[in-house]
Design an enzyme around this catalytic site. Structure first.
Site: not given
Length: 153
Positions: A93, A99, A101, A29-30, A86
């Site tokens: 979301q 996606h 996490h 994750d950025i 989410n």
């Protein structure tokens, strides 16, 4: 317009890749909530998890579980982990692509983590992490996943 995760899948945007197979991609994750925060996405574009088949959903969580084991082997998430999905805009979301996490939790840092989680949920996100840091974490996780594979036979 193509979603940001589909652009990553098409190599149109950079990502610090951790794992990839025919069904999914995992990358750092950025805007991580904690060290080693990974996203696992299906390669098929779907906004909500109910758009995936049971097999695709199971595979997403299977890969998430493998990454969770790798994070813990590295000493990340020794106190626990957040697995967060989410599902839809009403659930905050922000990227319209399924996606998962995988967020390791360390002993300290609860206040900082809560602040970062609040930024994530608000959509503000904060500053992105340095690509070299994310690439180094991705390399450690890839190595650990390779160790898992070699230990199995």
């Amino acid at each position: 317009m193509t979603c940001v995760f589909c652009q990553i899948l098409a190599d149109q945007l950079p990502a610090s890749r951790v794992y990839e197979d025919d069904g999914c991609l995992a990358f750092m994750d950025i805007h991580p909530i904690g060290r080693g925060h990974v996203l696992v996405i299906p390669k098929m574009h779907a906004v909500q998890i109910t758009e995936l088949s049971t097999e695709e959903s199971v595979h997403l969580f299977k890969i998430g579980n493998r990454i969770l084991h790798a994070q813990r082997s590295l000493g990340w998430g020794v106190r626990g982990s957040h697995l967060l999905l989410n599902d839809g805009p009403a659930a905050n979301q922000l990227v319209p692509h399924v996606h998962l996490h995988i967020i390791p939790r360390e002993v300290r840092g609860t206040i900082r983590m809560v602040g970062k989680l609040a930024l994530h949920l608000s959509g503000l996100m904060g500053l992105s992490h340095r690509r070299d840091t994310l690439n180094a974490q991705a390399a450690q996780l890839r190595h650990e996943l390779q160790q898992q594979d070699s230990d199995l036979g």
